[in-house]
Design a protein around this motif. Sequence first.
Motif, PDB file in Angstrom:
ATOM      1  N   LEU A   1       8.969  35.674  44.957  1.00 24.43           N
ATOM      2  CA  LEU A   1       8.844  36.775  45.653  1.00 24.43           C
ATOM      3  C   LEU A   1       8.631  37.828  44.459  1.00 24.43           C
ATOM      4  O   LEU A   1       9.482  38.037  43.649  1.00 24.43           O
ATOM      5  N   LEU A   2       7.471  38.622  44.876  1.00 20.84           N
ATOM      6  CA  LEU A   2       6.818  39.484  43.788  1.00 20.84           C
ATOM      7  C   LEU A   2       7.079  40.833  44.584  1.00 20.84           C
ATOM      8  O   LEU A   2       6.375  41.255  45.588  1.00 20.84           O
ATOM      9  N   VAL A   3       7.828  41.794  44.003  1.00 15.70           N
ATOM     10  CA  VAL A   3       8.192  43.057  44.659  1.00 15.70           C
ATOM     11  C   VAL A   3       7.451  44.376  43.743  1.00 15.70           C
ATOM     12  O   VAL A   3       7.715  44.298  42.352  1.00 15.70           O
ATOM     13  N   VAL A   4       6.334  44.933  44.260  1.00 11.08           N
ATOM     14  CA  VAL A   4       5.777  45.976  43.588  1.00 11.08           C
ATOM     15  C   VAL A   4       6.343  47.335  44.136  1.00 11.08           C
ATOM     16  O   VAL A   4       5.656  47.553  45.133  1.00 11.08           O
TER      17      VAL A   4
ATOM     18  N   ALA B   1       5.416  41.859  47.856  1.00 19.10           N
ATOM     19  CA  ALA B   1       5.943  42.876  48.851  1.00 19.10           C
ATOM     20  C   ALA B   1       5.701  44.130  47.951  1.00 19.10           C
ATOM     21  O   ALA B   1       6.100  44.215  47.008  1.00 19.10           O
ATOM     22  N   VAL B   2       4.907  45.178  48.826  1.00 18.45           N
ATOM     23  CA  VAL B   2       4.525  46.437  48.170  1.00 18.45           C
ATOM     24  C   VAL B   2       5.040  47.575  48.871  1.00 18.45           C
ATOM     25  O   VAL B   2       5.285  47.818  50.075  1.00 18.45           O
ATOM     26  N   GLU B   3       5.895  48.446  47.973  1.00 17.19           N
ATOM     27  CA  GLU B   3       6.245  49.803  48.590  1.00 17.19           C
ATOM     28  C   GLU B   3       5.043  50.650  48.842  1.00 17.19           C
ATOM     29  O   GLU B   3       4.293  51.035  47.989  1.00 17.19           O
ATOM     30  N   LEU B   4       4.933  50.971  50.202  1.00 18.87           N
ATOM     31  CA  LEU B   4       3.782  52.098  50.639  1.00 18.87           C
ATOM     32  C   LEU B   4       4.297  53.462  50.696  1.00 18.87           C
ATOM     33  O   LEU B   4       3.442  53.979  50.825  1.00 18.87           O
ATOM     34  N   ALA B   5       5.679  53.750  50.373  1.00 19.08           N
ATOM     35  CA  ALA B   5       5.828  55.220  50.676  1.00 19.08           C
ATOM     36  C   ALA B   5       5.805  55.565  49.331  1.00 19.08           C
ATOM     37  O   ALA B   5       6.110  55.135  48.096  1.00 19.08           O
ATOM     38  N   GLY B   6       5.105  57.090  49.232  1.00 17.60           N
ATOM     39  CA  GLY B   6       5.112  57.938  47.986  1.00 17.60           C
ATOM     40  C   GLY B   6       4.527  59.260  48.148  1.00 17.60           C
ATOM     41  O   GLY B   6       3.954  59.578  49.116  1.00 17.60           O
ATOM     42  N   PRO B   7       4.700  60.155  47.183  1.00 19.84           N
ATOM     43  CA  PRO B   7       4.171  61.343  47.215  1.00 19.84           C
ATOM     44  C   PRO B   7       2.482  61.544  47.495  1.00 19.84           C
ATOM     45  O   PRO B   7       1.944  60.658  46.566  1.00 19.84           O
ATOM     46  N   GLN B   8       2.422  62.103  48.486  1.00 13.62           N
ATOM     47  CA  GLN B   8       0.838  62.391  48.591  1.00 13.62           C
ATOM     48  C   GLN B   8       0.376  63.525  48.318  1.00 13.62           C
ATOM     49  O   GLN B   8      -0.867  63.905  48.171  1.00 13.62           O
ATOM     50  N   GLY B   9       1.117  64.915  47.958  1.00 14.97           N
ATOM     51  CA  GLY B   9       0.704  66.152  47.711  1.00 14.97           C
ATOM     52  C   GLY B   9       0.180  66.180  46.268  1.00 14.97           C
ATOM     53  O   GLY B   9       0.636  65.093  45.195  1.00 14.97           O
TER      54      GLY B   9
ATOM     55  N   GLY C   1      -5.336  27.867  38.782  1.00 12.39           N
ATOM     56  CA  GLY C   1      -6.975  27.170  38.926  1.00 12.39           C
ATOM     57  C   GLY C   1      -6.760  26.548  40.499  1.00 12.39           C
ATOM     58  O   GLY C   1      -5.693  26.174  40.791  1.00 12.39           O
ATOM     59  N   GLY C   2      -7.785  26.402  41.043  1.00 11.36           N
ATOM     60  CA  GLY C   2      -7.880  25.737  42.228  1.00 11.36           C
ATOM     61  C   GLY C   2      -7.618  26.307  43.475  1.00 11.36           C
ATOM     62  O   GLY C   2      -6.466  26.861  43.455  1.00 11.36           O
ATOM     63  N   GLU C   3      -8.553  26.300  44.327  1.00 12.58           N
ATOM     64  CA  GLU C   3      -8.158  27.242  45.373  1.00 12.58           C
ATOM     65  C   GLU C   3      -7.163  26.631  46.293  1.00 12.58           C
ATOM     66  O   GLU C   3      -6.307  27.581  47.194  1.00 12.58           O
ATOM     67  N   ASP C   4      -6.742  25.288  46.187  1.00 10.48           N
ATOM     68  CA  ASP C   4      -5.694  24.872  47.078  1.00 10.48           C
ATOM     69  C   ASP C   4      -4.416  24.942  46.638  1.00 10.48           C
ATOM     70  O   ASP C   4      -3.300  24.463  47.202  1.00 10.48           O
ATOM     71  N   VAL C   5      -4.310  25.259  45.323  1.00 19.00           N
ATOM     72  CA  VAL C   5      -2.858  25.430  44.439  1.00 19.00           C
ATOM     73  C   VAL C   5      -2.070  26.700  44.991  1.00 19.00           C
ATOM     74  O   VAL C   5      -0.975  26.852  45.173  1.00 19.00           O
ATOM     75  N   LEU C   6      -2.857  27.967  45.043  1.00 18.84           N
ATOM     76  CA  LEU C   6      -2.179  29.316  45.351  1.00 18.84           C
ATOM     77  C   LEU C   6      -2.397  29.690  46.943  1.00 18.84           C
ATOM     78  O   LEU C   6      -3.438  29.791  47.168  1.00 18.84           O
ATOM     79  N   ARG C   7      -1.341  30.215  47.545  1.00 14.70           N
ATOM     80  CA  ARG C   7      -1.373  30.604  48.755  1.00 14.70           C
ATOM     81  C   ARG C   7      -0.424  32.124  48.538  1.00 14.70           C
ATOM     82  O   ARG C   7       0.547  32.019  47.864  1.00 14.70           O
ATOM     83  N   VAL C   8      -1.017  32.990  49.263  1.00 17.64           N
ATOM     84  CA  VAL C   8      -0.288  34.404  48.917  1.00 17.64           C
ATOM     85  C   VAL C   8      -0.066  34.915  50.420  1.00 17.64           C
ATOM     86  O   VAL C   8      -0.840  35.041  51.189  1.00 17.64           O
ATOM     87  N   GLY C   9       1.389  35.360  50.530  1.00 16.38           N
ATOM     88  CA  GLY C   9       1.712  36.247  51.926  1.00 16.38           C
ATOM     89  C   GLY C   9       1.970  37.433  51.448  1.00 16.38           C
ATOM     90  O   GLY C   9       2.321  38.008  50.063  1.00 16.38           O
ATOM     91  N   LEU C  10       1.885  38.400  52.227  1.00 17.19           N
ATOM     92  CA  LEU C  10       1.928  40.059  52.011  1.00 17.19           C
ATOM     93  C   LEU C  10       3.034  40.602  52.892  1.00 17.19           C
ATOM     94  O   LEU C  10       2.992  40.240  53.928  1.00 17.19           O
ATOM     95  N   ILE C  11       3.899  41.488  52.304  1.00 20.79           N
ATOM     96  CA  ILE C  11       4.638  42.356  53.093  1.00 20.79           C
ATOM     97  C   ILE C  11       4.500  43.855  52.588  1.00 20.79           C
ATOM     98  O   ILE C  11       4.395  44.093  51.383  1.00 20.79           O
ATOM     99  N   GLY C  12       4.297  44.799  53.497  1.00 30.04           N
ATOM    100  CA  GLY C  12       4.277  46.066  53.179  1.00 30.04           C
ATOM    101  C   GLY C  12       5.398  46.900  53.757  1.00 30.04           C
ATOM    102  O   GLY C  12       5.553  46.685  54.973  1.00 30.04           O
TER     103      GLY C  12
END
Length: 626
Positions: free
Chosen positions: A497-500, A383-391, A416-427
């Motif tokens: 759950l990884l929050v950035v 999950a990534v926070e998409l709000a931020g100062p743009q000026g 390792g291995g393509e079948d081990v990791l799956r990733v979902g995304l939230i913005g």
Amino acid sequence: MQSNIGVNTRAADLRAALRVADLLAGGPAARAAGAVAEDGTGDDAPPPPPDLRGVRGLVAEAGSARADDARRGGWHDVLAQERARLSRAGLGWLLTRLAAGTFPALDVLEIGCERLRLSRLSYDSAGTGPDVHRLAESSWTDLAPAAPGLPHDRPRRLFLLAGGAETDPVAPAVTAPLRAALDAFLRVNPRDGRPLAVVVRASGWGPVEQAAEEARRDAGALLCLRLSAHWPPSPDDLTAEVPLRRTVWLAAAQVDGGSGTVRLVRRPLFPAGSRTDGRGAAAPVVRVPVTAPPHGATTGESVAAVVAAGLDEPASRWRSLRLDRLELPPGSRTVLRYALHGRNRVELRHDGHHEPESSPWSALASGTPRQLSRPRPVDLVVAVELAGPQGDGGTAVEERLQEAAAVVTAVEDAVGGEDVLRVGLIGYRDHAPLDRPGDHDPVVHRTAMSAAQDAGRTLGTWRPHPLRHDFATGLEHVPRELSAWRHLWRAGSHRVLLVVGSRPPHPRTRPPRVLRRGAAVRICPDRLEWRDELHAARHYEGVVCVAVVDEPAWMDDLQGEPHLAHWAEGAWDAFGAEGRFGAGHDPRLIASAVAAPALCLPADGAPIRLVVADGPAGEWQHAAAG
């Protein structure tokens, strides 16, 4: 006819005094160091003549132009004689025969301007070495009872050994007392008939060379070397030329990513017969790329083992030459540089921290596991926070997206291995200022579980949203999103759950007081209780929480805004319960917190202690069975 004896005697005395003054000032070693310090190159420009004030009583007073000319001419003769008398001929042949086992040991008698030393060079039963065993060492003054003709006064004694005749024309010859002292030294230190090499560390010092030559003939020495007037702590400058009897290798573990099989391998560093020239030339450096063991199979420290072994010897018979413990994060890469250097044989040149490893090679080899267990599937929601100062060119959101993508890549490398990791995304973004319940959904992106590379590409397409609040954002909607993902979890998977992000979630009620800043903390328009939702995901779904936080400045203002700071700390502690990192942290360490629970230790429970082979597989050889 006019005789030149007096003139020649005065010239010989001047040369002897110059040799003594040079030795008292440090000798050839100090001369070479001074040349490098002065011009930075150590080129072949002749050094200036030494100051004779310390030996003023041995020669006539100096100071006139004529005397200075004589001193420069005498010094030129001293350097010429020293170079002409230097000889290392035969040393390589002799040491090669020692390395080949033609004779089991070699005795070395070193004769200097002030000391004598008898040493023995030999190889151990495994063929490593050579080892230097000091049998005896003495000064000429220690042998004075056997050589009463040697003066006790140091400058006067050195003057005689350098070939000076003193001002007394009837001064006794010094060669006879030297021979007597040499004979006494050898009588009390018998050699048991082993081959002998004589090394005269006094090139140009005539009486010392003459006495050494006579001793060489009487003892039947194989050869006599002449080196400059320098006395090292040990004869390492001689043994540096000894060729290696066995190939020197770097030992490592090799991990098959598909099967998890672990093998011992080795890569040649210096083949048998390699040597350094022993005369200060830069040793060739061999670069070897290695990696640390993967996540879950390492303690964070890896051992680089340099061993000597024959081509077909099993690992149990390899002999360690040096073992170094390195601090390497799991899965990280580095390059080790080795040089063949002096009697210590191999020198490690590595920029990172390293220290000697105390475990014997046998324990490292036998303790290396043979099989890694397969990692559990990893279901990761980022999950990534998409709000931020743009000026003013603000790039906070872009940096978060890049950091999230880097962590996804690091997790993929870890498991390792393509079948081990799956990733979902939230913005997610901020609530609008006038939102009422249900008016606005802060979650603007939802991407179902996919491969890590697809997730990375998707993150690269997201764009920033405006910053609408100083102290909170729509993070409270993320735990509720997890409840809708239940059907996507794989059975038995490790769920993360990884929050950035930067700001904490809106509170449901009772916002913290703001003391000095103008804006207040708004409550969530939808009145979500994110703590209950997050607790349910952790308790019922087994979700672990990791957070990467670029903290806003007010989170450090414990004096000015204590209520705000404590409230934000508590929120991020919940979202980072299993690992909380600052922005810009090493993604490999974040990946370790994400993936470590999914990576079991090797099947026998022991971690991999050795570094892991990297680079082309053909450069590494498997250890022979046995």
